[in-house]
Structures are given as structure tokens and as C-alpha cells.
Design an enzyme around this catalytic site. Structure first.
Site, short mmCIF file in Angstrom:
data_model
loop_
_atom_site.label_atom_id
_atom_site.label_comp_id
_atom_site.label_asym_id
_atom_site.label_seq_id
_atom_site.Cartn_x
_atom_site.Cartn_y
_atom_site.Cartn_z
CG ASP A 211 -1.92 1.09 1.28
OD1 ASP A 211 -1.90 1.95 0.38
OD2 ASP A 211 -2.73 1.11 2.22
CG ASP B 296 -3.67 3.92 -2.85
OD1 ASP B 296 -4.56 3.09 -3.09
OD2 ASP B 296 -3.73 4.73 -1.91
CD GLU B 297 -5.45 -0.48 -0.94
OE1 GLU B 297 -5.41 -1.47 -0.17
OE2 GLU B 297 -6.05 0.56 -0.67
#
Length: 421
Positions: A16, A112-113
Site C-alpha cells: 500500500d 495505490d495498493e
């Protein structure tokens, strides 16, 4: 992770990017470091909410989704910068490319992860924890940002691990420690427990993940139907769902745009202009991804913030903007009587299918005419790639300069398949 390099033992990471938007902005603007910073929308265009904030802003109570005026009241020295989605998408690609060097099984969960199944590449890294630490160092040196990584034997606990320690941390949750590490956590920390589910669980006295894990499955099913069994599985660490391979056709769940309009929408004509503007960008991205939608979904939000969604299947899979817009307008007319103005609307193509799938011809449609529209949109794509998205527009967008100037590209969202889908 204890003996996580044993042959056959599964090792899943969840990586993350910490405070993604704000971290990237501080990378480009070093003078912002050490100050409370937030990425926020344009208050003048009524996108006035906090999209991301750094750790310096957190002690003041600044949080994502908060109105700009409220955030400034809590933190008068808050520095707010406008979002740059192209920049964030570029970093997202760099991030996923880095993860793909370790495994073909990289499954995004938002911008974003991502999950990564590294079971097959542990020999050279010894343990999943060592590999996670290597990823964290690479993110700092190669991307200039920090990441947090959860290491576990399933996706649910790996995700939970990456959320537990931030920034720049590795958390290991294995078969030996999960009862001590996971079960004391609040039940809402478990992926799949949203606000409504949490409220219902707490009303029944289920406050921790451990409480949920030890609930009787018959009782959980009576409360939440089949979903209750999934929650019991997640809480007990029984999840065995695979990490999808990079490039799988089903990696993208939907492609959509929504926007808060510069002024309230008052009638069908207003909505038609905005829907067509949004549909242009949605269909363009579908064609870029080689996909067609079988279903169109719209979202509507009134000026007093009442919100709902409706959806309808298309007569046949499509990535033609006018067809998406026509179904969106049909949904609007069936479900909205304009008793209140609309503050924001959205359109999304879902139930996606590859273009290469064989198409069934219809005896009741002019297929040549439809193919002509399709070819026209591909031609427009080429013009926009060469001269920019706004180098060519439909005449109808000129009917209202305020609504026609909405920037759908900057708000464009591709929704990867979430875990529960």
C-alpha cells in the site's frame, strides 16, 4: 513469517502506497515537507473536499472526504494543493511494474495498493518478510515514496497487515499469531465490514474480529444471509481466494466517470449535456482497454446530498458513447422526476467483456450504421491522442458553456475488480 519458505506454503503480500496523492505532491514540491498538506478539489467548482492528507495534517483532525472549509477550520495553516490524476496514475503504473518483477500474480485493489502472490519466488529472498522489506526500500529509492506491506497466507490478512502499521512498515500475520494480532482488532478493520455491517454487528455485541470469528455460522447467516458466512471465513483466516494474474481480462470491473457540476442540474437537457460529456471519456477508455460494457450504471446526487444508483443492461455490448448516454438518459427519465435539482451525476460501464468476443448480429438494427459510428469514435480517439482530448468535441457541449466545460478526463476512474466481486 515463520517458515514461510516451506514448499507449498502460500505467501501473499499486500503493498500500500502511504498517503499516495499527498506523498507524490511532496515529492514534486519538497518545500511542502514538514508542513500539514492536503490534496483537495476545487472549491469554486464545488469539488471542495479533502482527497488525501499527509501525516502532519492528521493530528489536527484533517481527514479524507472532509469539506475544505472544515479542514481549514481545524488546521488554519493547512496547505491545499489541487489533484493531478495523470501524475498519480503514472506512479501507480511504476508501482505495479515493480511488483510484477517478483510475480505474475499482481492484483490491484484501487490506484495505490495491490496484492502479490510471491509463493514461487521466495527461494532467493528467504522469507516473505525479507521480500516485503526489499520492496519498501525499492519504493523509497526508485519511487521516492514509502509503502506499507502486509505479509500473510491469505489476501484478507495481508490487507489487514498493511493497514496496521504506517508509514514504511512490514507486518507479518501468520497461522501462529493471527489470533493474538487480528482478533483483538475492532470488527470494522476487517475488509468487507462497512459502516452498516459494523452497526448491526455492534448492536448484537460483536465488537472485535475475534468476536466475529467465534460467532455461530447459523446465527451469522440469519443476520447477513450468505455474506455472514464470508465474514466468518475472513475472520478465521480461512480465505483461499487466488491473487489474479497481471493482465487478466477480468482485472477491470468497471470504467466510469462522475462529476460534481459547476451548477445544479434542473432538467433533462442539463443532464444530457453532462452525461454525453462523461460518456465520451468512459467509452474512450473502454476502447483503449479493448473492452465493451454490457451494463450501464448511473449515480445521482441531489443538492441536499441524497444519493442513489440505478443500472440497466445494454441491448448488446457497446463502447459507443451515444449508446451509453442514451441508456443513461433512459434510466434518468425512469427514475427521476426533477422534484429536486441534481448536484452531481455519474455514468459507469460495468459487466465488461473483451472486444474480441464474437458479436451476434441483429436482424432489427442497421449494423452498418452502428459500425460507422464505432469507426467514427475510433477515428476521434486517434485525433485526441495526437492533439489532446479537447481538440475535438460534440456541438451539443457548446449549448451550455458551463456544463460543456466539465473536465471528465481528470475525474476518470477505472475500477479494478475488488476482492468481494
Amino acid at each position: 513469517m515463520k517458515e514461510d519458505n516451506v514448499v507449498g506454503r502460500r505467501v501473499v503480500l499486500h503493498a500500500d502506497m502511504n498517503n499516495c496523492y499527498a506523498s507524490i505532491e511532496m515529492l514534486y514540491h519538497p518545500k511542502l515537507r514538514g508542513h500539514p498538506v492536503a490534496v483537495g478539489g476545487n472549491a469554486e467548482q464545488r469539488h471542495g473536499i479533502i482527497l488525501a492528507r499527509n501525516y502532519e495534517a492528521r493530528p489536527y483532525g484533517v481527514r479524507v472526504g472532509q469539506a475544505l472549509w472544515e479542514a481549514r477550520k481545524l488546521c488554519p495553516n493547512l496547505i491545499i494543493v489541487p489533484p493531478d490524476y495523470e501524475k498519480y496514475l503514472r506512479f501507480s503504473r511504476y508501482f505495479k511494474d515493480m511488483l510484477s518483477e517478483y510475480s505474475p500474480q499482481v492484483e490491484p485493489f484501487g490506484l495505490d495498493e495491490s496484492w502479490v502472490d510471491v509463493t514461487g519466488c521466495l527461494a532467493e529472498h528467504s522469507t516473505g518478510e525479507n521480500l516485503a522489506n526489499e520492496l519498501r526500500e525499492r519504493a523509497k529509492t526508485e519511487l521516492g515514496i514509502t509503502i506499507s506491506v502486509g505479509v500473510s497466507y491469505n489476501k484478507i490478512f495481508a490487507k489487514l497487515g498493511s493497514d496496521m502499521k504506517k508509514p514504511d512498515a512490514t507486518t507479518v500475520i501468520n497461522e501462529d499469531n493471527y489470533r493474538n494480532v487480528v482478533w483483538p482488532l475492532p470488527v470494522e478493520d476487517l475488509l468487507g465490514v462497512g459502516r452498516a455491517t459494523k452497526a448491526k454487528l455492534v448492536s448484537y455485541g460483536v465488537r472485535t474480529i475475534g468476536d466475529l470469528a467465534q460467532c455461530d455460522t447459523i446465527t451469522l447467516k440469519s443476520w447477513f444471509h450468505k455474506w455472514g458466512l464470508f465474514l466468518h471465513t475472513y475472520a478465521n483466516g480461512y480465505d483461499s481466494s487466488p491473487v489474479a494474474e497481471t493482465g487478466s481480462e477480468n482485472m477491470i470491473k468497471s470504467i466510469g466517470n462522475s462529476t460534481t457540476c459547476p451548477r445544479d442540474l434542473l432538467n433533462d437537457e442539463d443532464a444530457h449535456i453532462v452525461f454525453q460529456n462523461l460518456a465520451e471519456s468512459v467509452s474512450e477508455r473502454m476502447r483503449e482497454q479493448g473492452l465493451m460494457a454490457k451494463t450501464v450504471q448511473i449515480s445521482l446526487r441531489t443538492n441536499d446530498l441524497f444519493w442513489f444508483e440505478r443500472q440497466m443492461p445494454l441491448p448488446k455490448p457497446s463502447h459507443i458513447s451515444t449508446e451509453l448516454c442514451d441508456v443513461a438518459m433512459q434510466l434518468l427519465r425512469q427514475n427521476w422526476d426533477w422534484n429536486k435539482p441534481l448536484r452531481s451525476i455519474g455514468i459507469r460501464g460495468t459487466n465488461l467483456t473483451p472486444i474480441i468476443e464474437q458479436r451476434q448480429l441483429s436482424l432489427f438494427e442497421d449494423e452498418q450504421r452502428r459500425e460507422k459510428f464505432e469507426n467514427l469514435e475510433f477515428t476521434i480517439d486517434g485525433i485526441r491522442r495526437r492533439f489532446g482530448h479537447y481538440s475535438i468535441d460534440r456541438a451539443m457541449l457548446l449549448l451550455d458553456s458551463t456544463l460543456g466545460n466539465i473536465s471528465p478526463v481528470s475525474d476518470h476512474v477505472i475500477h479494478p475488480v475488488g476482492y468481494m466481486n
